[in-house]
Write a protein that holds these residues in place. Structure first.
Motif, PDB file in Angstrom:
ATOM      1  N   LYS A 168      11.264  23.750   1.538  1.00  0.00           N
ATOM      2  CA  LYS A 168      10.446  22.602   1.166  1.00  0.00           C
ATOM      3  C   LYS A 168      10.883  22.016  -0.162  1.00  0.00           C
ATOM      4  O   LYS A 168      11.364  22.717  -1.042  1.00  0.00           O
ATOM      5  N   ASP A 169      10.655  20.712  -0.293  1.00  0.00           N
ATOM      6  CA  ASP A 169      10.899  20.022  -1.555  1.00  0.00           C
ATOM      7  C   ASP A 169       9.848  20.493  -2.547  1.00  0.00           C
ATOM      8  O   ASP A 169       8.655  20.435  -2.260  1.00  0.00           O
ATOM      9  N   THR A 170      10.264  20.958  -3.692  1.00  0.00           N
ATOM     10  CA  THR A 170       9.305  21.442  -4.676  1.00  0.00           C
ATOM     11  C   THR A 170       8.947  20.364  -5.679  1.00  0.00           C
ATOM     12  O   THR A 170       8.412  20.638  -6.734  1.00  0.00           O
ATOM     13  N   GLY A 171       9.237  19.126  -5.347  1.00  0.00           N
ATOM     14  CA  GLY A 171       8.852  18.003  -6.194  1.00  0.00           C
ATOM     15  C   GLY A 171       7.343  17.917  -6.267  1.00  0.00           C
ATOM     16  O   GLY A 171       6.610  18.622  -5.604  1.00  0.00           O
ATOM     17  N   SER A 172       6.859  16.993  -7.062  1.00  0.00           N
ATOM     18  CA  SER A 172       5.427  16.906  -7.286  1.00  0.00           C
ATOM     19  C   SER A 172       4.670  16.469  -6.051  1.00  0.00           C
ATOM     20  O   SER A 172       3.500  16.796  -5.898  1.00  0.00           O
ATOM     21  N   GLY A 173       5.318  15.686  -5.170  1.00  0.00           N
ATOM     22  CA  GLY A 173       4.641  15.224  -3.976  1.00  0.00           C
ATOM     23  C   GLY A 173       3.501  14.283  -4.279  1.00  0.00           C
ATOM     24  O   GLY A 173       2.600  14.090  -3.477  1.00  0.00           O
ATOM     25  N   CYS A 174       3.528  13.678  -5.451  1.00  0.00           N
ATOM     26  CA  CYS A 174       2.407  12.875  -5.884  1.00  0.00           C
ATOM     27  C   CYS A 174       2.392  11.477  -5.316  1.00  0.00           C
ATOM     28  O   CYS A 174       1.382  10.795  -5.395  1.00  0.00           O
ATOM     29  N   GLY A 175       3.501  11.001  -4.747  1.00  0.00           N
ATOM     30  CA  GLY A 175       3.531   9.649  -4.208  1.00  0.00           C
ATOM     31  C   GLY A 175       3.364   8.596  -5.292  1.00  0.00           C
ATOM     32  O   GLY A 175       2.700   7.590  -5.088  1.00  0.00           O
ATOM     33  N   CYS A 176       3.962   8.837  -6.432  1.00  0.00           N
ATOM     34  CA  CYS A 176       3.710   7.999  -7.600  1.00  0.00           C
ATOM     35  C   CYS A 176       4.376   6.639  -7.564  1.00  0.00           C
ATOM     36  O   CYS A 176       4.074   5.800  -8.398  1.00  0.00           O
ATOM     37  N   GLY A 177       5.247   6.402  -6.625  1.00  0.00           N
ATOM     38  CA  GLY A 177       5.909   5.091  -6.551  1.00  0.00           C
ATOM     39  C   GLY A 177       7.016   4.934  -7.564  1.00  0.00           C
ATOM     40  O   GLY A 177       7.367   3.808  -7.937  1.00  0.00           O
ATOM     41  N   SER A 178       7.604   6.009  -8.002  1.00  0.00           N
ATOM     42  CA  SER A 178       8.676   5.925  -8.985  1.00  0.00           C
ATOM     43  C   SER A 178      10.026   5.722  -8.318  1.00  0.00           C
ATOM     44  O   SER A 178      11.061   5.873  -8.955  1.00  0.00           O
ATOM     45  N   GLY A 179       9.996   5.391  -7.042  1.00  0.00           N
ATOM     46  CA  GLY A 179      11.251   5.201  -6.331  1.00  0.00           C
ATOM     47  C   GLY A 179      11.841   6.494  -5.817  1.00  0.00           C
ATOM     48  O   GLY A 179      12.998   6.563  -5.472  1.00  0.00           O
ATOM     49  N   GLY A 180      11.035   7.531  -5.758  1.00  0.00           N
ATOM     50  CA  GLY A 180      11.494   8.794  -5.229  1.00  0.00           C
ATOM     51  C   GLY A 180      12.174   9.688  -6.250  1.00  0.00           C
ATOM     52  O   GLY A 180      12.570  10.793  -5.944  1.00  0.00           O
ATOM     53  N   SER A 181      12.277   9.235  -7.479  1.00  0.00           N
ATOM     54  CA  SER A 181      12.980  10.036  -8.477  1.00  0.00           C
ATOM     55  C   SER A 181      12.260  11.313  -8.840  1.00  0.00           C
ATOM     56  O   SER A 181      12.850  12.260  -9.330  1.00  0.00           O
ATOM     57  N   CYS A 182      10.954  11.382  -8.573  1.00  0.00           N
ATOM     58  CA  CYS A 182      10.216  12.598  -8.897  1.00  0.00           C
ATOM     59  C   CYS A 182      10.160  13.559  -7.722  1.00  0.00           C
ATOM     60  O   CYS A 182       9.632  14.649  -7.841  1.00  0.00           O
ATOM     61  N   GLY A 183      10.701  13.149  -6.573  1.00  0.00           N
ATOM     62  CA  GLY A 183      10.705  14.025  -5.416  1.00  0.00           C
ATOM     63  C   GLY A 183       9.583  13.736  -4.433  1.00  0.00           C
ATOM     64  O   GLY A 183       9.386  14.480  -3.495  1.00  0.00           O
ATOM     65  N   CYS A 184       8.830  12.679  -4.643  1.00  0.00           N
ATOM     66  CA  CYS A 184       7.762  12.314  -3.718  1.00  0.00           C
ATOM     67  C   CYS A 184       8.326  12.020  -2.347  1.00  0.00           C
ATOM     68  O   CYS A 184       9.390  11.432  -2.233  1.00  0.00           O
ATOM     69  N   GLN A 185       7.569  12.396  -1.328  1.00  0.00           N
ATOM     70  CA  GLN A 185       7.976  12.094   0.042  1.00  0.00           C
ATOM     71  C   GLN A 185       6.724  11.891   0.886  1.00  0.00           C
ATOM     72  O   GLN A 185       5.705  12.490   0.636  1.00  0.00           O
ATOM     73  N   GLU A 208      12.338   4.629   7.457  1.00  0.00           N
ATOM     74  CA  GLU A 208      13.403   3.817   6.852  1.00  0.00           C
ATOM     75  C   GLU A 208      12.804   2.753   5.937  1.00  0.00           C
ATOM     76  O   GLU A 208      13.291   2.528   4.826  1.00  0.00           O
ATOM     77  N   HIS A 209      11.738   2.098   6.409  1.00  0.00           N
ATOM     78  CA  HIS A 209      11.055   1.102   5.570  1.00  0.00           C
ATOM     79  C   HIS A 209      10.455   1.779   4.335  1.00  0.00           C
ATOM     80  O   HIS A 209      10.523   1.239   3.232  1.00  0.00           O
ATOM     81  N   TYR A 210       9.878   2.942   4.545  1.00  0.00           N
ATOM     82  CA  TYR A 210       9.280   3.699   3.449  1.00  0.00           C
ATOM     83  C   TYR A 210      10.328   4.004   2.368  1.00  0.00           C
ATOM     84  O   TYR A 210      10.071   3.837   1.175  1.00  0.00           O
ATOM     85  N   GLU A 211      11.498   4.457   2.806  1.00  0.00           N
ATOM     86  CA  GLU A 211      12.554   4.784   1.842  1.00  0.00           C
ATOM     87  C   GLU A 211      13.004   3.552   1.073  1.00  0.00           C
ATOM     88  O   GLU A 211      13.300   3.628  -0.120  1.00  0.00           O
ATOM     89  N   ASP A 212      13.040   2.400   1.744  1.00  0.00           N
ATOM     90  CA  ASP A 212      13.380   1.149   1.063  1.00  0.00           C
ATOM     91  C   ASP A 212      12.322   0.814   0.016  1.00  0.00           C
ATOM     92  O   ASP A 212      12.637   0.442  -1.114  1.00  0.00           O
ATOM     93  N   VAL A 213      11.056   0.975   0.378  1.00  0.00           N
ATOM     94  CA  VAL A 213       9.956   0.703  -0.547  1.00  0.00           C
ATOM     95  C   VAL A 213      10.026   1.656  -1.737  1.00  0.00           C
ATOM     96  O   VAL A 213       9.769   1.263  -2.877  1.00  0.00           O
ATOM     97  N   GLN A 214      10.390   2.919  -1.489  1.00  0.00           N
ATOM     98  CA  GLN A 214      10.445   3.910  -2.565  1.00  0.00           C
ATOM     99  C   GLN A 214      11.479   3.572  -3.636  1.00  0.00           C
ATOM    100  O   GLN A 214      11.319   3.949  -4.790  1.00  0.00           O
ATOM    101  N   ARG A 215      12.500   2.829  -3.261  1.00  0.00           N
ATOM    102  CA  ARG A 215      13.503   2.436  -4.257  1.00  0.00           C
ATOM    103  C   ARG A 215      12.890   1.547  -5.339  1.00  0.00           C
ATOM    104  O   ARG A 215      13.302   1.572  -6.484  1.00  0.00           O
ATOM    105  N   PHE A 216      11.893   0.757  -4.953  1.00  0.00           N
ATOM    106  CA  PHE A 216      11.278  -0.179  -5.889  1.00  0.00           C
ATOM    107  C   PHE A 216       9.884   0.244  -6.324  1.00  0.00           C
ATOM    108  O   PHE A 216       9.324  -0.318  -7.257  1.00  0.00           O
ATOM    109  N   GLY A 217       9.318   1.198  -5.633  1.00  0.00           N
ATOM    110  CA  GLY A 217       7.993   1.686  -5.980  1.00  0.00           C
ATOM    111  C   GLY A 217       6.931   0.629  -5.781  1.00  0.00           C
ATOM    112  O   GLY A 217       7.010  -0.207  -4.889  1.00  0.00           O
ATOM    113  N   ARG A 218       5.943   0.634  -6.634  1.00  0.00           N
ATOM    114  CA  ARG A 218       4.800  -0.280  -6.519  1.00  0.00           C
ATOM    115  C   ARG A 218       5.207  -1.745  -6.675  1.00  0.00           C
ATOM    116  O   ARG A 218       4.426  -2.636  -6.353  1.00  0.00           O
ATOM    117  N   TYR A 219       6.390  -1.989  -7.151  1.00  0.00           N
ATOM    118  CA  TYR A 219       6.845  -3.365  -7.357  1.00  0.00           C
ATOM    119  C   TYR A 219       7.347  -4.012  -6.073  1.00  0.00           C
ATOM    120  O   TYR A 219       7.565  -5.208  -6.022  1.00  0.00           O
TER     121      TYR A 219
END
Length: 148
Positions: free
Chosen positions: A129-146, A55-66
């Motif tokens: 499976k999610d076919t997103g990039s899985g890169c963990g880029c901190g874009s707020g989850g818009s790229c499909g990272c998990q 849950e905390h992770y998902e909150d962080v993903q909304r804002f990414g590295r910021y």
């Protein structure tokens, strides 16, 4: 009417195939391992802790590295995921899940190839499976990272 009867017949065969799979050794091992997993209090605690951290992770993903806690949460969730995956009961359950998935993949491939060699059958549960990039880029989850 004939096409409808053929469809009904095919569905009945599929239902029989499902029942056969449920009678397989792989399925019985999987259900036993799943029962063991949910009876293991330590494993349940690890799963609950991971769900809370997610849950905390998902909150962080909304804002990414910021997000001010980005680095802390990302490190903690990776550690919790590793602890969860390394727990013996969880690891044994995941192995049995993979074994059952292999059986389902084999059956899917046989059915698909019986119809046409051009039909693609999912392997390794890839359809789930999610076919997103899985890169963990901190874009707020818009790229499909998990994280999981």
């Amino acid at each position: 009417m004939l096409a409808n009867m053929e469809v009904i017949d095919a569905l009945e065969h599929a239902e029989k195939l499902g029942k056969m799979i449920k009678q397989s050794e792989d399925f019985h091992i999987y259900t036993k391992r799943k029962q063991d997993l949910y009876q293991d209090s330590e494993a349940r605690k690890l799963m609950d802790d991971f769900a809370k951290m997610k849950e905390h992770y998902e909150d962080v993903q909304r804002f990414g590295r910021y997000h001010p806690d980005y680095s802390k949460i990302m490190k903690e969730i990776r550690e919790q995921k590793r602890d969860l995956d390394m727990h013996e009961t969880v690891a044994i359950y995941k192995q049995s899940e993979t074994q059952l998935q292999g059986l389902l993949d084999d059956v899917s491939e046989i059915v698909a190839n019986a119809i046409s060699p051009n039909i693609k059958a999912p392997r390794d549960g890839i359809a789930l499976k999610d076919t997103g990039s899985g890169c963990g880029c901190g874009s707020g989850g818009s790229c499909g990272c998990q994280a999981s």
